[in-house]
Scaffold this motif. Structure first.
Motif, PDB file in Angstrom:
ATOM      1  N   ASN A   1      -7.808   0.473   1.499  1.00 32.71           N
ATOM      2  CA  ASN A   1      -8.039  -0.105   0.182  1.00 32.71           C
ATOM      3  C   ASN A   1      -6.817  -0.050  -0.725  1.00 32.71           C
ATOM      4  N   ASN A   2      -5.658   0.229  -0.115  1.00 31.88           N
ATOM      5  CA  ASN A   2      -4.402   0.171  -0.876  1.00 31.88           C
ATOM      6  C   ASN A   2      -4.427   1.117  -2.073  1.00 31.88           C
ATOM      7  N   GLY A   3      -4.745   2.400  -1.805  1.00 32.21           N
ATOM      8  CA  GLY A   3      -4.782   3.397  -2.864  1.00 32.21           C
ATOM      9  C   GLY A   3      -3.397   3.720  -3.404  1.00 32.21           C
TER      10      GLY A   3
ATOM     11  N   ASP B   1      -7.173  -2.269  -4.026  1.00 33.57           N
ATOM     12  CA  ASP B   1      -6.170  -2.234  -5.106  1.00 33.57           C
ATOM     13  C   ASP B   1      -6.751  -1.664  -6.390  1.00 33.57           C
ATOM     14  N   ASN B   2      -7.790  -0.855  -6.285  1.00 35.70           N
ATOM     15  CA  ASN B   2      -8.530  -0.527  -7.493  1.00 35.70           C
ATOM     16  C   ASN B   2      -8.738   0.965  -7.717  1.00 35.70           C
TER      17      ASN B   2
ATOM     18  N   MET C   1      -5.530  14.925   3.213  1.00 37.50           N
ATOM     19  CA  MET C   1      -6.753  14.321   3.729  1.00 37.50           C
ATOM     20  C   MET C   1      -7.017  12.973   3.057  1.00 37.50           C
ATOM     21  N   MET C   2      -6.756  12.895   1.755  1.00 34.47           N
ATOM     22  CA  MET C   2      -6.950  11.628   1.050  1.00 34.47           C
ATOM     23  C   MET C   2      -5.983  10.566   1.561  1.00 34.47           C
ATOM     24  N   LEU C   3      -4.690  10.935   1.668  1.00 35.60           N
ATOM     25  CA  LEU C   3      -3.685   9.969   2.095  1.00 35.60           C
ATOM     26  C   LEU C   3      -3.969   9.430   3.494  1.00 35.60           C
ATOM     27  N   GLU C   4      -4.567  10.260   4.344  1.00 35.20           N
ATOM     28  CA  GLU C   4      -4.855   9.853   5.723  1.00 35.20           C
ATOM     29  C   GLU C   4      -6.239   9.239   5.887  1.00 35.20           C
TER      30      GLU C   4
ATOM     31  N   ASN D   1       2.660   3.526  -1.655  1.00 35.75           N
ATOM     32  CA  ASN D   1       2.193   3.637  -3.041  1.00 35.75           C
ATOM     33  C   ASN D   1       2.177   5.071  -3.564  1.00 35.75           C
ATOM     34  N   THR D   2       3.235   5.826  -3.292  1.00 34.85           N
ATOM     35  CA  THR D   2       3.303   7.217  -3.751  1.00 34.85           C
ATOM     36  C   THR D   2       4.527   7.423  -4.650  1.00 34.85           C
ATOM     37  N   LYS D   3       4.374   8.341  -5.626  1.00 31.07           N
ATOM     38  CA  LYS D   3       5.479   8.729  -6.501  1.00 31.07           C
ATOM     39  C   LYS D   3       5.419  10.232  -6.722  1.00 31.07           C
TER      40      LYS D   3
END
Length: 197
Positions: free
Chosen positions: A44-46, A5-6, A34-37, A71-73
């Protein structure tokens, strides 16, 4: 556990940069997919935000892919940012500041700001590989850099897609000025930083 969460990432870009790999190889359009996957994001709940995207340069398939992840916008340049400006709901830089504060959350989430300079309009930033007549202005870009620097949660900011073969003088000066504004922003938090050294 330190990352749970950090961490959050904001991509200021005309494009999404979530295209699949080509022949199993990474390329300039694939980093945020690549980051999202990645395990580090998934485990880690990015948090991930796309800012100032240009609708005519983004596909619906990629938009749906982003929204399918947690957790995307997405903030569109015209549909969201310019529209809100006209409705007196904040200038672009004010909206970015609000977005950055929301992304940092109540947990003092560590942030990475990625600034793809092809999000800046061609008349202000011609030295990119995929220029566009619409986009952020140079003033807006500098203010965004200053706000990023001043935000104590921002750990790093990068600038990408400068192509000196397309144009180097004007764009080089602009990028230097943007980085200068980021450093100016960082200087406003110098006192609080020193207290942790």
């Amino acid at each position: 556990n330190n990352l749970r969460d950090n961490f959050g990432v904001i991509n200021i870009d005309a494009h999404f940069d979530v295209r699949p790999k080509k022949n199993n190889l990474e390329h300039s359009g694939s980093p945020f997919r690549m980051m999202l996957e990645s395990e580090i994001y998934q485990n880690n709940n990015g948090y991930f935000t796309e800012f100032a995207c240009q609708g005519h340069q983004c596909s619906m398939k990629q938009y749906q892919y982003i929204k399918s992840n947690k957790n995307t916008k997405v903030y569109w340049l015209d549909k969201d940012l310019r529209k809100n400006e006209k409705l007196n709901q904040g200038t672009v830089d004010q909206q970015f500041d609000k977005c950055l504060n929301e992304l940092s959350g109540n947990k003092n989430r560590k942030l990475f700001v990625s600034f793809d300079v092809d999000s800046i309009r061609q008349s202000d930033c011609p030295g990119v590989s995929c220029s566009s007549p619409i986009g952020l202005t140079a003033i807006e870009a500098a203010k965004i850099c200053y706000i990023s620097g001043a935000n104590k949660n921002v750990m790093v900011m990068d600038m990408s897609e400068f192509n000196p073969n397309a144009e180097s003088y004007l764009t080089g000066k602009l990028l230097s000025w943007m980085f200068y504004n980021f450093v100016l922003g960082v200087s406003t938090r110098a006192t609080s930083l020193r207290s942790h050294l």
